[in-house]
Design a protein around this motif. Structure first.
Motif, PDB file in Angstrom:
ATOM      1  N   MET A  65       0.867  -1.188   0.000  1.00 18.26           N
ATOM      2  CA  MET A  65       0.000   0.000   0.000  1.00 18.26           C
ATOM      3  C   MET A  65       0.900   1.233   0.000  1.00 18.26           C
ATOM      4  SD  MET A  65      -3.236  -0.791   2.564  1.00 18.26           S
ATOM      5  CE  MET A  65      -4.317   0.557   2.038  1.00 18.26           C
ATOM      6  N   ASP A  66       0.330   2.367  -0.406  1.00 14.10           N
ATOM      7  CA  ASP A  66       1.061   3.638  -0.357  1.00 14.10           C
ATOM      8  C   ASP A  66       1.581   3.880   1.054  1.00 14.10           C
ATOM      9  OD1 ASP A  66       0.417   4.277  -2.941  1.00 14.10           O
ATOM     10  OD2 ASP A  66      -1.188   5.696  -2.408  1.00 14.10           O
ATOM     11  N   GLU A  67       2.658   4.620   1.143  1.00 18.09           N
ATOM     12  CA  GLU A  67       3.174   5.006   2.464  1.00 18.09           C
ATOM     13  C   GLU A  67       2.150   5.816   3.249  1.00 18.09           C
ATOM     14  OE1 GLU A  67       7.022   7.086   2.704  1.00 18.09           O
ATOM     15  OE2 GLU A  67       7.759   5.394   1.515  1.00 18.09           O
ATOM     16  N   GLU A  68       1.449   6.706   2.528  1.00 19.05           N
ATOM     17  CA  GLU A  68       0.445   7.554   3.200  1.00 19.05           C
ATOM     18  C   GLU A  68      -0.698   6.698   3.745  1.00 19.05           C
ATOM     19  OE1 GLU A  68       1.898   8.224   0.383  1.00 19.05           O
ATOM     20  OE2 GLU A  68       2.833  10.188   0.704  1.00 19.05           O
ATOM     21  N   ALA A  69      -1.083   5.679   2.987  1.00 18.89           N
ATOM     22  CA  ALA A  69      -2.162   4.788   3.437  1.00 18.89           C
ATOM     23  C   ALA A  69      -1.708   4.025   4.675  1.00 18.89           C
ATOM     24  CB  ALA A  69      -2.533   3.814   2.329  1.00 18.89           C
ATOM     25  N   THR A  70      -0.460   3.582   4.633  1.00 19.95           N
ATOM     26  CA  THR A  70       0.088   2.831   5.753  1.00 19.95           C
ATOM     27  C   THR A  70       0.135   3.717   6.992  1.00 19.95           C
ATOM     28  OG1 THR A  70       1.428   1.698   4.107  1.00 19.95           O
ATOM     29  CG2 THR A  70       2.026   1.343   6.406  1.00 19.95           C
ATOM     30  N   ARG A  71       0.530   4.978   6.789  1.00 21.29           N
ATOM     31  CA  ARG A  71       0.590   5.909   7.917  1.00 21.29           C
ATOM     32  C   ARG A  71      -0.811   6.129   8.493  1.00 21.29           C
ATOM     33  NH1 ARG A  71       2.978  10.932   5.947  1.00 21.29           N
ATOM     34  NH2 ARG A  71       1.073  12.098   6.313  1.00 21.29           N
ATOM     35  N   LEU A  72      -1.749   6.387   7.587  1.00 23.91           N
ATOM     36  CA  LEU A  72      -3.138   6.623   7.996  1.00 23.91           C
ATOM     37  C   LEU A  72      -3.662   5.445   8.819  1.00 23.91           C
ATOM     38  CD1 LEU A  72      -5.522   8.645   7.339  1.00 23.91           C
ATOM     39  CD2 LEU A  72      -6.133   7.052   5.516  1.00 23.91           C
ATOM     40  N   MET A  73      -3.374   4.257   8.354  1.00 23.25           N
ATOM     41  CA  MET A  73      -3.865   3.066   9.043  1.00 23.25           C
ATOM     42  C   MET A  73      -3.155   2.873  10.381  1.00 23.25           C
ATOM     43  SD  MET A  73      -4.450   0.511   5.809  1.00 23.25           S
ATOM     44  CE  MET A  73      -5.014  -0.885   6.784  1.00 23.25           C
ATOM     45  N   ASN A  74      -1.848   3.109  10.399  1.00 18.40           N
ATOM     46  CA  ASN A  74      -1.119   2.992  11.664  1.00 18.40           C
ATOM     47  C   ASN A  74      -1.633   3.994  12.700  1.00 18.40           C
ATOM     48  OD1 ASN A  74       0.513   0.830  11.083  1.00 18.40           O
ATOM     49  ND2 ASN A  74       2.140   2.099  10.212  1.00 18.40           N
ATOM     50  N   GLU A  75      -1.993   5.186  12.211  1.00 21.47           N
ATOM     51  CA  GLU A  75      -2.484   6.214  13.130  1.00 21.47           C
ATOM     52  C   GLU A  75      -3.852   5.856  13.703  1.00 21.47           C
ATOM     53  OE1 GLU A  75       0.009   9.804  10.920  1.00 21.47           O
ATOM     54  OE2 GLU A  75      -2.163   9.678  10.626  1.00 21.47           O
ATOM     55  N   ALA A  76      -4.559   4.939  13.024  1.00 26.28           N
ATOM     56  CA  ALA A  76      -5.900   4.558  13.497  1.00 26.28           C
ATOM     57  C   ALA A  76      -5.880   3.177  14.148  1.00 26.28           C
ATOM     58  CB  ALA A  76      -6.881   4.565  12.330  1.00 26.28           C
ATOM     59  N   ILE A  77      -4.691   2.692  14.472  1.00 25.36           N
ATOM     60  CA  ILE A  77      -4.572   1.313  14.950  1.00 25.36           C
ATOM     61  C   ILE A  77      -5.302   1.098  16.280  1.00 25.36           C
ATOM     62  CG2 ILE A  77      -2.388   1.508  16.252  1.00 25.36           C
ATOM     63  CD1 ILE A  77      -1.558  -1.083  14.704  1.00 25.36           C
TER      64      ILE A  77
END
Ligand SMILES: *Cc1c(COP(=O)(O)O)cnc(C)c1O
Length: 470
Positions: A65-77
């Motif tokens: 996945m895009d880095e931004e998507a990964t960041r977004l998902m990590n931030e909502a973990i």
């Protein structure tokens, strides 16, 4: 040798800690904990992937996945989707995803919020689709004063294991149509021959896990329409589109397999397969709210808010839902189309190249989804000293995961190998894989004695006879 146990303190190096000098805990919680750094390293070191995820051609599940998507998902973990009082926006975004998926599949529903549900994967989504079909059938039977103790479901023998679970758990009889040389996918006439007044639904598959092919939903719908007219039954279709749900709308928009068909009442898919989101995410959509039995919506009074919930789970991660919405707005129709067509192109290329090798034969001429299977050419097989299992092992040495397996009922002696192409698998990687396969075959061709797996295979062949041999 110094046998004294070290005493850890703040300056103890991670790899000098007592935890690193002891066997990993396996039965009971350790009396004392350890530092975050040591705990992290212990878990990390034990779980290093044995192959690079992008070389794993066995899985359908998203590994890029895009880095931004990964960041977004990590931030909502740490966000629990069910906690809608605290995170009402997540629920809203989930509703938008359901709308977009429903419209992608041509829902006729006019409501602002389309009827559907989020799941942990296709498994939960399939279960929900199956339960709804069963409850609707039971309701109709009860209203007609007929017994409802013997429900059954009809699909091809190339079903994914979730349907076996569904039938076991809800005690529904599973009736399967075997695959054969003439019918590489579900044969509508044979499916209808298994139906009766107790059939809760027929489940065609778009993107059959075993073969990569699509059952012909349009032909089934047409045959079923005539059948329902003739018998007076109302047998509907649930499409298991775990892979195809996010392939067909982009690669074959004119192909009718979805809510454009009369008897398709529900469809499920995996957001974490070609929806391009990390696991676990699934979607199920009903054609209209009338097809979602009221008993399946639970109004939960949770933390002061009244939430309507359809699902087997209660708590569930929100991150995947945000990842899905991110992908939808980031890629749009055109982006998804370009990505899926690239995967199709690479899959077709591999299919063609493997088909050209004298030792192999593809299962089908067509490539419906970005995955395909092949077997050993019967002619070559006669004198070969190896099997596809040997090839699987050989490829593993270069990091590739390419599974070999036997087919379902009726053709269970057939050994095949499968490649699943996903976003992240480029033409250049395909060339590397093909070269590794060719090198392995050259090595096997030079064998003087059969491999252990070959000897075992020949024993079985004596017992059962050959399949597809001509
Ligand atoms: C993968 C798959 C499933 C199960 O989906 P998960 O998302 O892994 O739960 C069900 N049906 C088919 C056809 C599949 O390919």
């Amino acid at each position: 040798m110094n046998k004294q146990k070290p005493t850890d303190n703040l300056t103890t190096e991670v790899y000098a800690s007592s935890a690193m000098r002891s066997a990993a805990p396996t039965q009971t919680l350790p009396t004392q904990g350890t530092t975050p750094q040591v705990a992290y390293r212990m878990v990390k070191d034990e779980t290093y992937a044995e192959t690079r995820p992008e070389l794993n051609l066995a899985t359908f599940v998203t590994t890029y996945m895009d880095e931004e998507a990964t960041r977004l998902m990590n931030e909502a973990i740490n966000v629990n989707y069910i906690d809608q009082t605290e995170y009402p926006r997540v629920a809203l975004i989930c509703g938008r995803c359901i709308n977009m998926v429903a419209n992608l599949w041509h829902t006729p529903e006019k409501e602002e919020w389309k009827t559907g549900a989020v799941g942990i994967g296709s498994s939960e989504a399939c279960m929900l689709g199956g339960v709804a079909a069963w409850l609707r059938w039971r309701e109709r039977r009860k209203a007609a004063g007929k017994p409802c103790d013997k429900p059954n479901l009809v699909m091809s023998s190339a079903y994914q294991v979730v349907w076996e679970k569904f039938c076991q758990l809800w005690q529904i009889e599973m009736r399967t149509v075997p695959l054969s040389e003439d019918h590489l996918t579900l044969d509508p006439e044979q499916a209808l021959a298994l139906c009766d007044e107790h059939t809760i639904c027929i489940v065609p598959i778009c993107g059959v896990t075993w073969t990569g092919l699509n059952d012909d939903v349009e032909a089934l719908d047409k045959a079923l329409d005539a059948y329902n007219k003739r018998t007076g039954y109302d047998i509907p279709i649930h499409v298991d589109a775990a892979s195809g749900g996010f392939i067909l709308p982009f690669t074959k928009p004119q192909c009718k397999w979805d809510f454009r068909l009369k008897w398709v009442y529900s469809i499920s898919t995996s957001g974490h397969k070609y929806g391009l989101v990390y696991p676990g995410l699934g979607w199920v959509v009903w054609k209209d709210k009338q097809y979602l039995p009221a008993e399946m919506s639970f109004s939960v009074n949770y933390l002061g808010a009244s939430i309507k919930q359809v699902g087997l789970n209660f708590s569930r991660p929100a991150a995947q839902i945000l990842g899905q919405y991110y992908n939808f707005i980031r890629y749009g129709m055109e982006g998804y189309k370009a990505i899926q067509e690239t995967s199709m192109e690479v899959a077709r290329y591999c299919h063609e190249q493997i088909g050209k090798m004298k030792c192999f034969r593809n299962y089908s001429k067509e490539v419906d989804n970005p995955l395909f299977i092949w077997q050993m050419c019967p002619n070559y097989d006669r004198t070969a000293k190896w099997t596809l299992y040997d090839l699987q092992d050989k490829l593993k040495q270069s990091g590739w995961m390419v599974p070999a397996y036997t087919m379902p009922k009726n053709i269970e002696q057939m050994v095949v190998m499968r490649v699943v192409v996903r976003q992240g698998f480029s033409r250049q990687m395909a060339d590397e894989l093909l070269r590794d396969i060719a090198d392995a075959v050259a090595e096997f061709d030079a064998l003087k004695y059969p491999t252990t797996s070959r000897l075992k295979y020949e024993q079985q062949e004596k017992q059962y006879g050959k399949v597809f041999a001509h």
